[in-house]
Design a protein around this motif. Sequence first.
Motif, PDB file in Angstrom:
ATOM      1  N   PRO A  24      37.877  34.641  43.514  1.00 38.62           N
ATOM      2  CA  PRO A  24      38.448  36.001  43.539  1.00 38.62           C
ATOM      3  C   PRO A  24      39.186  36.356  42.249  1.00 38.62           C
ATOM      4  CG  PRO A  24      38.898  34.872  45.591  1.00 38.62           C
ATOM      5  CD  PRO A  24      38.235  33.872  44.695  1.00 38.62           C
ATOM      6  N   SER A  27      36.676  37.263  39.793  1.00 39.34           N
ATOM      7  CA  SER A  27      36.145  38.579  40.123  1.00 39.34           C
ATOM      8  C   SER A  27      37.102  39.665  39.641  1.00 39.34           C
ATOM      9  CB  SER A  27      35.921  38.639  41.637  1.00 39.34           C
ATOM     10  OG  SER A  27      35.812  39.956  42.064  1.00 39.34           O
ATOM     11  N   ARG A  28      38.384  39.422  39.866  1.00 36.67           N
ATOM     12  CA  ARG A  28      39.403  40.372  39.423  1.00 36.67           C
ATOM     13  C   ARG A  28      39.378  40.494  37.894  1.00 36.67           C
ATOM     14  NH1 ARG A  28      44.372  38.080  41.418  1.00 36.67           N
ATOM     15  NH2 ARG A  28      43.561  38.454  43.502  1.00 36.67           N
ATOM     16  N   GLU A  68      38.401  41.092  47.472  1.00 35.28           N
ATOM     17  CA  GLU A  68      39.086  39.804  47.511  1.00 35.28           C
ATOM     18  C   GLU A  68      39.817  39.641  48.828  1.00 35.28           C
ATOM     19  OE1 GLU A  68      41.195  40.964  44.185  1.00 35.28           O
ATOM     20  OE2 GLU A  68      39.284  41.104  43.147  1.00 35.28           O
ATOM     21  N   TYR A  98      42.733  34.512  48.845  1.00 32.62           N
ATOM     22  CA  TYR A  98      42.255  35.780  49.405  1.00 32.62           C
ATOM     23  C   TYR A  98      43.397  36.517  50.078  1.00 32.62           C
ATOM     24  CZ  TYR A  98      37.307  34.946  48.608  1.00 32.62           C
ATOM     25  OH  TYR A  98      36.098  34.771  48.013  1.00 32.62           O
TER      26      TYR A  98
ATOM     27  N   ASP B 119      45.859  45.150  46.740  1.00 33.94           N
ATOM     28  CA  ASP B 119      44.628  45.017  47.526  1.00 33.94           C
ATOM     29  C   ASP B 119      44.632  46.005  48.685  1.00 33.94           C
ATOM     30  OD1 ASP B 119      43.574  43.095  45.926  1.00 33.94           O
ATOM     31  OD2 ASP B 119      44.010  41.403  47.247  1.00 33.94           O
TER      32      ASP B 119
END
Lengths: 343, 343
Positions: A24, A27-28, A68, A98, B119
Amino acid sequence: MPRGKRGNAPSIRDVAAVAGVSVPTMSRYLKDPDRVSEKKRTAIAAAIEKLNYRPNPIARALALDMSESIAVMTADTTLYGRTQTIAGVERMAQEIGYSISICVLDARGGEKLLSSVRDCLDRSPAGVVLIDYDRLTDSVVSHIPASTPMTIVGGPRHEDRAQIHLCEYDSAYAMTQRLLELGHKTVHYVSVPADVDARADGWRMALSDAQVPAPAPVATTWNPEDAIAIGRELGDDDDVTAIFAGNDEVAMGLMRGLALAGRRVPDDVSVAGFDDHTLAKVWNPPLTTVRQRFGDAGARAVELLKQQIDDVVNERPRGEAWTTFDELAGELVERESTGPARR
Amino acid sequence: MPRGKRGNAPSIRDVAAVAGVSVPTMSRYLKDPDRVSEKKRTAIAAAIEKLNYRPNPIARALALDMSESIAVMTADTTLYGRTQTIAGVERMAQEIGYSISICVLDARGGEKLLSSVRDCLDRSPAGVVLIDYDRLTDSVVSHIPASTPMTIVGGPRHEDRAQIHLCEYDSAYAMTQRLLELGHKTVHYVSVPADVDARADGWRMALSDAQVPAPAPVATTWNPEDAIAIGRELGDDDDVTAIFAGNDEVAMGLMRGLALAGRRVPDDVSVAGFDDHTLAKVWNPPLTTVRQRFGDAGARAVELLKQQIDDVVNERPRGEAWTTFDELAGELVERESTGPARR
């Protein structure tokens, strides 16, 4: 979406491993490097250079598209088993980086239920943990796309999905057997409003196997207060020496009712519960019960989910984690609320 | 974003009212009519014709962009007050046609906390209910954009936001005062790990106003089991005749400890809790406590949120709901665990 074979080209996951960050986080980083700490940015940049990583456009699209966040779908957020399962999910999700979003399914069912499921999926969670402790939630399974990583906790077996089983039937069987061993001629059962009641089934089968006639189970609500009157009534019946309750809170209500009927626990009547509620040990007398591994189930569900998500991120074929079936057995905890049948 | 004056042109809200559907349903209809039931589609089409509704491009963009989901931000999903508040949010959100997503804030704080807040906001909720029962959650307030509809439940006053206050200081003051009235020379306090403890403050002030010296408060954890040893120790002290616990679960642990020390409740020692936990009435003896209006607070938070969301959807200036401050006072519930001081 076509997925080409990538040979030995490094994947996002390889870069994450070398950089010592989570997928994650990678990915961020690809989406918006400013949302990653400077320390991690530096580590990722070094890893990219070291591995000569060139983002594969498809993998990159997946990474960009991938939230995420893990979605927990549940129909109730106040009942003990569910809160403890959610707590286990939270613990493990934090550990692997996550975030968690709990989607409350609409218990009115039908179109409203499906609409709440859609709203949850519209937010593109990386994966779903479905807390499947009743028929309503179980009906949701078929509405989650097969491509969405998912672990089901509880519920009847779905062969094509990852699932955690809590073995309630076996535990209820064992508790009933134990009470018979203590010399009770039979065991009365007070049931919670579960529409799939493996606990009641285990109780019934244990009596049947011991060739003991089963008294009619008494139904109560989730509200422990309603069990007081039932305890009072059972306490007035001299033949009642052992009561098994569908959960600990009901057992506590029963004990209050028995006290009001002038019965001592366990001298006159043994009472056993189910769950090992935080207050079971604190009750006066401390409650005999089945320790359910709710927290472990939530944590394990996330572990299986992570393996599924990793398969997606790495464009790998589906591994075992997509269909794993894990059993987490409960444990009999004998405290002071049960004892030998009185003479 | 510029917002023109619209005169008497009908808004999405007007159409929803005439069609007898919620604004979220209207919003869903504009995005994807197939997601609305046929019956509602027909009603909306008729209302559009009747009102000669022409979607204003800006209002339409807002409607399209607006999620039908309310986000509840909370740091914990297992503690009693929080689960009950969330249940109140759920009840009211269902009533007005919003789905609920609970965002679990990362209790490790710092960057991890902010990341969990981001998020949650990334999923564009229509509005936020922030359960502000500790310092960690309170630190989140400044990270929610002023343009986002929000209601805060609990916490210190934020003048520019809608907020629900639970008046814990007043309730703790009243409970302490009541115990003094019953003839107890002082009241011992056992505190939960709240970092902002209005309950302790109310207790201390009531003693101070009565010119009674305050014994040192005893700190315990959220785990009621840990209160057993404290109850035992306080039970060994003949001067202890009244104990006030930071919550009901702790009070229950204390009562178990007092029983182990051979003390009767309330004959030897009075015990009072806080919250009116589901099991307080079931305890043996039933627990004197403060009934907190957690569920009402959650429901009221959604009502205020809905008014804020309506202002946005209708391109109206902000109404009172954006800064309303509502007080929901607790209520003393005297049951059998407290009584006059022994002679």
